[in-house]
Design a protein around this motif. Sequence first.
Motif, PDB file in Angstrom:
ATOM      1  N   ILE A 113     -40.829 -23.514 -94.577  1.00  0.00           N
ATOM      2  CA  ILE A 113     -40.893 -24.519 -93.515  1.00  0.00           C
ATOM      3  C   ILE A 113     -41.319 -25.874 -94.080  1.00  0.00           C
ATOM      4  O   ILE A 113     -40.879 -26.922 -93.605  1.00  0.00           O
ATOM      5  N   LYS A 114     -42.158 -25.860 -95.100  1.00  0.00           N
ATOM      6  CA  LYS A 114     -42.643 -27.116 -95.706  1.00  0.00           C
ATOM      7  C   LYS A 114     -41.504 -27.966 -96.265  1.00  0.00           C
ATOM      8  O   LYS A 114     -41.622 -29.183 -96.355  1.00  0.00           O
ATOM      9  N   LYS A 115     -40.406 -27.319 -96.625  1.00  0.00           N
ATOM     10  CA  LYS A 115     -39.247 -28.054 -97.149  1.00  0.00           C
ATOM     11  C   LYS A 115     -38.246 -28.385 -96.044  1.00  0.00           C
ATOM     12  O   LYS A 115     -37.143 -28.843 -96.318  1.00  0.00           O
ATOM     13  N   GLY A 116     -38.630 -28.125 -94.798  1.00  0.00           N
ATOM     14  CA  GLY A 116     -37.778 -28.478 -93.673  1.00  0.00           C
ATOM     15  C   GLY A 116     -36.828 -27.392 -93.218  1.00  0.00           C
ATOM     16  O   GLY A 116     -36.042 -27.589 -92.301  1.00  0.00           O
ATOM     17  N   ASN A 117     -36.886 -26.232 -93.855  1.00  0.00           N
ATOM     18  CA  ASN A 117     -35.987 -25.152 -93.466  1.00  0.00           C
ATOM     19  C   ASN A 117     -36.561 -24.433 -92.243  1.00  0.00           C
ATOM     20  O   ASN A 117     -37.684 -23.948 -92.275  1.00  0.00           O
ATOM     21  N   LEU A 118     -35.789 -24.390 -91.177  1.00  0.00           N
ATOM     22  CA  LEU A 118     -36.246 -23.777 -89.930  1.00  0.00           C
ATOM     23  C   LEU A 118     -35.600 -22.421 -89.682  1.00  0.00           C
ATOM     24  O   LEU A 118     -35.415 -22.010 -88.540  1.00  0.00           O
ATOM     25  N   PHE A 119     -35.280 -21.706 -90.754  1.00  0.00           N
ATOM     26  CA  PHE A 119     -34.684 -20.378 -90.598  1.00  0.00           C
ATOM     27  C   PHE A 119     -35.624 -19.428 -89.860  1.00  0.00           C
ATOM     28  O   PHE A 119     -35.168 -18.552 -89.135  1.00  0.00           O
ATOM     29  N   VAL A 120     -36.918 -19.628 -90.005  1.00  0.00           N
ATOM     30  CA  VAL A 120     -37.887 -18.811 -89.261  1.00  0.00           C
ATOM     31  C   VAL A 120     -37.678 -19.011 -87.761  1.00  0.00           C
ATOM     32  O   VAL A 120     -37.702 -18.044 -86.994  1.00  0.00           O
ATOM     33  N   LEU A 121     -37.438 -20.246 -87.343  1.00  0.00           N
ATOM     34  CA  LEU A 121     -37.141 -20.523 -85.937  1.00  0.00           C
ATOM     35  C   LEU A 121     -35.876 -19.784 -85.508  1.00  0.00           C
ATOM     36  O   LEU A 121     -35.832 -19.180 -84.435  1.00  0.00           O
ATOM     37  N   VAL A 122     -34.856 -19.825 -86.346  1.00  0.00           N
ATOM     38  CA  VAL A 122     -33.597 -19.122 -86.057  1.00  0.00           C
ATOM     39  C   VAL A 122     -33.860 -17.632 -85.861  1.00  0.00           C
ATOM     40  O   VAL A 122     -33.339 -17.020 -84.919  1.00  0.00           O
ATOM     41  N   LEU A 123     -34.689 -17.038 -86.721  1.00  0.00           N
ATOM     42  CA  LEU A 123     -34.989 -15.608 -86.604  1.00  0.00           C
ATOM     43  C   LEU A 123     -35.756 -15.296 -85.322  1.00  0.00           C
ATOM     44  O   LEU A 123     -35.508 -14.276 -84.667  1.00  0.00           O
ATOM     45  N   ILE A 124     -36.666 -16.171 -84.945  1.00  0.00           N
ATOM     46  CA  ILE A 124     -37.403 -15.982 -83.693  1.00  0.00           C
ATOM     47  C   ILE A 124     -36.448 -16.064 -82.509  1.00  0.00           C
ATOM     48  O   ILE A 124     -36.473 -15.219 -81.607  1.00  0.00           O
ATOM     49  N   VAL A 125     -35.569 -17.052 -82.525  1.00  0.00           N
ATOM     50  CA  VAL A 125     -34.618 -17.236 -81.426  1.00  0.00           C
ATOM     51  C   VAL A 125     -33.642 -16.064 -81.341  1.00  0.00           C
ATOM     52  O   VAL A 125     -33.385 -15.545 -80.249  1.00  0.00           O
ATOM     53  N   VAL A 126     -33.120 -15.626 -82.480  1.00  0.00           N
ATOM     54  CA  VAL A 126     -32.152 -14.518 -82.460  1.00  0.00           C
ATOM     55  C   VAL A 126     -32.811 -13.232 -81.948  1.00  0.00           C
ATOM     56  O   VAL A 126     -32.150 -12.395 -81.326  1.00  0.00           O
ATOM     57  N   THR A 127     -34.101 -13.090 -82.166  1.00  0.00           N
ATOM     58  CA  THR A 127     -34.823 -11.898 -81.711  1.00  0.00           C
ATOM     59  C   THR A 127     -35.158 -11.971 -80.223  1.00  0.00           C
ATOM     60  O   THR A 127     -35.005 -10.988 -79.493  1.00  0.00           O
ATOM     61  N   LEU A 128     -35.599 -13.126 -79.785  1.00  0.00           N
ATOM     62  CA  LEU A 128     -36.074 -13.257 -78.406  1.00  0.00           C
ATOM     63  C   LEU A 128     -34.990 -13.642 -77.400  1.00  0.00           C
ATOM     64  O   LEU A 128     -35.184 -13.465 -76.198  1.00  0.00           O
ATOM     65  N   ALA A 129     -33.870 -14.157 -77.873  1.00  0.00           N
ATOM     66  CA  ALA A 129     -32.813 -14.588 -76.957  1.00  0.00           C
ATOM     67  C   ALA A 129     -32.335 -13.464 -76.031  1.00  0.00           C
ATOM     68  O   ALA A 129     -32.267 -13.676 -74.811  1.00  0.00           O
ATOM     69  N   PRO A 130     -32.003 -12.280 -76.540  1.00  0.00           N
ATOM     70  CA  PRO A 130     -31.502 -11.251 -75.609  1.00  0.00           C
ATOM     71  C   PRO A 130     -32.476 -10.898 -74.476  1.00  0.00           C
ATOM     72  O   PRO A 130     -32.080 -10.965 -73.298  1.00  0.00           O
ATOM     73  N   PRO A 131     -33.732 -10.551 -74.761  1.00  0.00           N
ATOM     74  CA  PRO A 131     -34.595 -10.195 -73.628  1.00  0.00           C
ATOM     75  C   PRO A 131     -34.932 -11.378 -72.722  1.00  0.00           C
ATOM     76  O   PRO A 131     -34.995 -11.214 -71.493  1.00  0.00           O
ATOM     77  N   LEU A 132     -35.137 -12.555 -73.270  1.00  0.00           N
ATOM     78  CA  LEU A 132     -35.500 -13.706 -72.437  1.00  0.00           C
ATOM     79  C   LEU A 132     -34.339 -14.170 -71.564  1.00  0.00           C
ATOM     80  O   LEU A 132     -34.527 -14.473 -70.383  1.00  0.00           O
ATOM     81  N   ILE A 133     -33.149 -14.210 -72.130  1.00  0.00           N
ATOM     82  CA  ILE A 133     -31.982 -14.604 -71.339  1.00  0.00           C
ATOM     83  C   ILE A 133     -31.671 -13.549 -70.286  1.00  0.00           C
ATOM     84  O   ILE A 133     -31.355 -13.877 -69.141  1.00  0.00           O
ATOM     85  N   ALA A 134     -31.783 -12.284 -70.654  1.00  0.00           N
ATOM     86  CA  ALA A 134     -31.552 -11.206 -69.680  1.00  0.00           C
ATOM     87  C   ALA A 134     -32.566 -11.283 -68.547  1.00  0.00           C
ATOM     88  O   ALA A 134     -32.204 -11.070 -67.381  1.00  0.00           O
ATOM     89  N   TYR A 135     -33.796 -11.606 -68.863  1.00  0.00           N
ATOM     90  CA  TYR A 135     -34.819 -11.762 -67.825  1.00  0.00           C
ATOM     91  C   TYR A 135     -34.466 -12.928 -66.912  1.00  0.00           C
ATOM     92  O   TYR A 135     -34.502 -12.808 -65.691  1.00  0.00           O
ATOM     93  N   TYR A 136     -34.104 -14.059 -67.511  1.00  0.00           N
ATOM     94  CA  TYR A 136     -33.749 -15.247 -66.748  1.00  0.00           C
ATOM     95  C   TYR A 136     -32.546 -14.976 -65.856  1.00  0.00           C
ATOM     96  O   TYR A 136     -32.495 -15.437 -64.716  1.00  0.00           O
ATOM     97  N   LYS A 137     -31.588 -14.212 -66.356  1.00  0.00           N
ATOM     98  CA  LYS A 137     -30.374 -13.896 -65.585  1.00  0.00           C
ATOM     99  C   LYS A 137     -30.530 -12.671 -64.695  1.00  0.00           C
ATOM    100  O   LYS A 137     -29.569 -12.237 -64.068  1.00  0.00           O
ATOM    101  N   GLU A 138     -31.744 -12.110 -64.717  1.00  0.00           N
ATOM    102  CA  GLU A 138     -32.063 -10.933 -63.891  1.00  0.00           C
ATOM    103  C   GLU A 138     -31.120  -9.764 -64.165  1.00  0.00           C
ATOM    104  O   GLU A 138     -30.606  -9.120 -63.251  1.00  0.00           O
ATOM    105  N   LEU A 139     -30.928  -9.461 -65.450  1.00  0.00           N
ATOM    106  CA  LEU A 139     -30.061  -8.356 -65.841  1.00  0.00           C
ATOM    107  C   LEU A 139     -30.804  -7.028 -65.950  1.00  0.00           C
ATOM    108  O   LEU A 139     -30.203  -5.998 -66.212  1.00  0.00           O
ATOM    109  N   TYR A 140     -32.116  -7.063 -65.784  1.00  0.00           N
ATOM    110  CA  TYR A 140     -32.892  -5.830 -65.779  1.00  0.00           C
ATOM    111  C   TYR A 140     -33.968  -5.917 -64.738  1.00  0.00           C
ATOM    112  O   TYR A 140     -34.234  -6.910 -64.142  1.00  0.00           O
TER     113      TYR A 140
END
Length: 135
Positions: free
Chosen positions: A108-135
Motif C-alpha cells: 500500500i505504501k507504494k500506492g498499490n490498492l490490490f488489498v482494497l480490490v481483495l476486500i471488495v471482491v470478498t464483500l461485494a456478494p454478501p453486501l450487494i445481496a443484502y442491499y438487493k434483499e436476495l436473502y
Amino acid sequence: MRVDMSIIIGTAIWLLIVLLAIANGVLRDKVLAQLLGKKLALPLSGISLSTLIVIVASNTIHFTGLSTFKGFINLGVYWLSITVIFEYTMGLFVEKKSLHEINQVFNIKKGNLFVLVLIVVTLAPPLIAYYKELY
C-alpha cells in the motif's frame, strides 16, 4: 456427482471481472501512467477496479441463484481465493516474476490498492445481496 450451478455462474461472473481487471491494468499502464504518472495511476487503477467489481456484482449476482447469507459469503470467499491463486499463478508462470515481485501488489505504501480490490471482491456478494434483499 452434481455440479452446483451457482459455482459455475459465480465462476463466469468472476471471469468477467478478470477480463475487466486485465483491461483496467492495460488502461493504467498505457494511458493513465502516461498522462498522470505511475504514482497516481496505480491507486486510481485500484479504485477503478474496485468500482468495476461492485458494478459487475451488482448487475449479475442475482443470476447465481443463491438465497442465503452463507451462500453469498461463500461466493465472496471463493472469489477471493481464486483471485489470489490467479494473481500468483499468472505472476509466477506467465510473467515469470519472483514471489517478492508478486507480493508488491500488497504494498500500500507504494500506492498499490490490490488489498482494497481483495476486500471488495470478498464483500461485494454478501453486501450487494443484502442491499438487493436476495436473502
